[in-house]
Design a protein around this motif. Structure first.
Motif, PDB file in Angstrom:
ATOM      1  N   GLU A   1      -5.896  -4.462  -2.636  1.00  0.00           N
ATOM      2  CA  GLU A   1      -6.127  -4.316  -4.066  1.00  0.00           C
ATOM      3  C   GLU A   1      -7.613  -4.183  -4.384  1.00  0.00           C
ATOM      4  OE1 GLU A   1      -3.500  -6.997  -6.322  1.00  0.00           O
ATOM      5  OE2 GLU A   1      -5.375  -7.657  -7.266  1.00  0.00           O
TER       6      GLU A   1
ATOM      7  N   SER B   1       0.845  -1.181   0.000  1.00  0.00           N
ATOM      8  CA  SER B   1       0.000   0.000   0.000  1.00  0.00           C
ATOM      9  C   SER B   1       0.883   1.234   0.000  1.00  0.00           C
ATOM     10  CB  SER B   1      -0.880  -0.006   1.246  1.00  0.00           C
ATOM     11  OG  SER B   1      -1.399   1.276   1.482  1.00  0.00           O
TER      12      SER B   1
ATOM     13  N   SER C   1      -7.780   0.182  -2.066  1.00  0.00           N
ATOM     14  CA  SER C   1      -7.454   1.180  -3.081  1.00  0.00           C
ATOM     15  C   SER C   1      -8.719   1.798  -3.671  1.00  0.00           C
ATOM     16  CB  SER C   1      -6.593   0.562  -4.174  1.00  0.00           C
ATOM     17  OG  SER C   1      -7.318  -0.421  -4.860  1.00  0.00           O
TER      18      SER C   1
ATOM     19  N   ARG D   1      -2.747  -8.366   0.783  1.00  0.00           N
ATOM     20  CA  ARG D   1      -2.532  -7.803  -0.546  1.00  0.00           C
ATOM     21  C   ARG D   1      -3.850  -7.811  -1.336  1.00  0.00           C
ATOM     22  NH1 ARG D   1      -2.411  -8.842  -5.024  1.00  0.00           N
ATOM     23  NH2 ARG D   1      -2.784 -11.082  -4.745  1.00  0.00           N
TER      24      ARG D   1
END
Lengths: 219, 219
Positions: free
Chosen positions: B138, A192, B142, B134
């Motif tokens: 993602e 991130s 985000s 992760r």
DNA sequence: TACATTACTGACCGGTCAGTCAGTAATGAG
DNA sequence: CTCATTACTGACTGACCGGTCAGTAATGTA
């Protein structure tokens, strides 16, 4: 070359007897490994190995894994809290300045050091180790809340801050600081993208103090 | 009384074949147990049992424990994000109102539901399950940052908000909401007294919008 | 040098759990 | 009613780790 140096790490094969130094060496090793892997996932074998002793020795000084964690908390955070309380007692200026200074102090002594992992560990693992969480809350959390509560009270009484619910505001002040370290240990390693500490800290102080300040008063 | 009802839970002894319904039942059971005990501490035997099947069946639908977690994230949070993006696209009023509405929506659909445990789990366990973190970053993180970034941009361009560093402000807006759920799952069960949601949310919106707003503009 | 004390060691135990797979039974086709 | 297909089962395995304790060796005492 022989027997003069009492430090185990310089001669890993020797079995030195160093009763005094062991506890601090073990808590230091524990903090390092807790930071790297978390509390539950850290093996006591590894903690002992990093401190240069065997697991059996660890149990001579700490009754259980949880007691070891409590010792890490005590050694790491209590001195910082004491400093904050000292600042509060000494301060004579306005509440904004005091609040800013307390935050900067905490940032320098905790957020920017491995100690920042402790709150992260508490939050992460309290579900499975409630006794440790209770200890942290009692020894650290409540004292921190007390401290911030006093500053807010002072600022509201003097008319410098707006009238807000104090317990909620305490948590709202704490949140961005805590989240910062959670981010560092949780999402940053996983890619991130995050801005630098400087910008984050300045924006935080700006937004916070501007939010607290009584309307119509400038600067 | 016989064979008409295909729901396994009504007759725990039967071995019904229900290929279609299994995945959703398993992810639902998994979310419940992850909330109660955390990801690492939840046994797949228990997840399977709560869904009314055996552990072997679970492995017919999910390749590993981590894949099961990803499925929980997907099923739980992606629909809520889509709603937020929809609101952003439709909105015509000022940025403060949009921001407030987005926060209230997130609060209602995530903070006040078991879904709130998902961010908590990610933060708690990302160290030991980086692949899951992760994936979350993602798929969810985000997109959330994108959404808030757009609102801030809008507000700053129209002069409604002060000029602040956008990435830092995004994190500062998110922090109190995330911390609230972390508190709920971490410290509240251990006796940390905390005010009601209503007061917290109102104080948060007050402090935030007052902090963002351009000085000298009233209300 | 002999002996007592104690810091320290590390093999071991008991319990846990993700993941496997040979077998079982529900279903559908002919 | 066969027989093939496949959803489903649950005993098992191998790895892991907190905590124990009988034994070892460093140190102190006389």
């Amino acid at each position: 070359m022989r027997a003069m140096n009492p430090v185990a790490t310089t001669n890993p094969l020797s079995r030195q007897r160093r009763k005094e130094a062991r506890p601090a060496e073990l808590t230091a090793a524990a903090l390092e490994l807790f930071v790297e892997r978390g509390f539950a996932a850290t093996r006591l074998d590894d903690v002992a190995a990093r401190a240069g002793v065997s697991k059996g020795t660890l149990y001579l000084y700490f009754a259980s894994k949880e007691e070891l964690f409590k010792a890490v908390i005590q050694q790491g955070l209590l001195p910082v809290l004491a400093q904050g309380e000292e600042m509060m007692a000494q301060h004579r200026g306005d509440a904004s300045t005091l609040l800013r200074e307390l935050i900067l102090r905490w940032w320098a002594l905790v957020v920017n050091t491995p100690l920042s992992a402790i709150p992260k560990l508490i939050i992460s693992e309290s579900g499975n180790f409630p006794e440790v969480a209770r200890y942290f809350q009692e020894q650290v959390g409540s004292r921190k809340d007390q401290l911030l509560g006093n500053v807010l009270q002072k600022g509201m009484q003097s008319g410098e801050f707006r009238q807000l619910d104090i317990p909620a505001t305490i948590d709202l002040i704490s949140a961005p600081i805590l989240m910062r370290v959670l981010w560092r240990y949780s999402l940053k390693p996983c890619g991130s993208g995050q801005q630098d500490d400087e910008t984050y800290l300045n924006t935080y102080l700006d937004l916070l103090l501007n939010g607290l300040r009584t309307k119509g008063v400038r600067t």
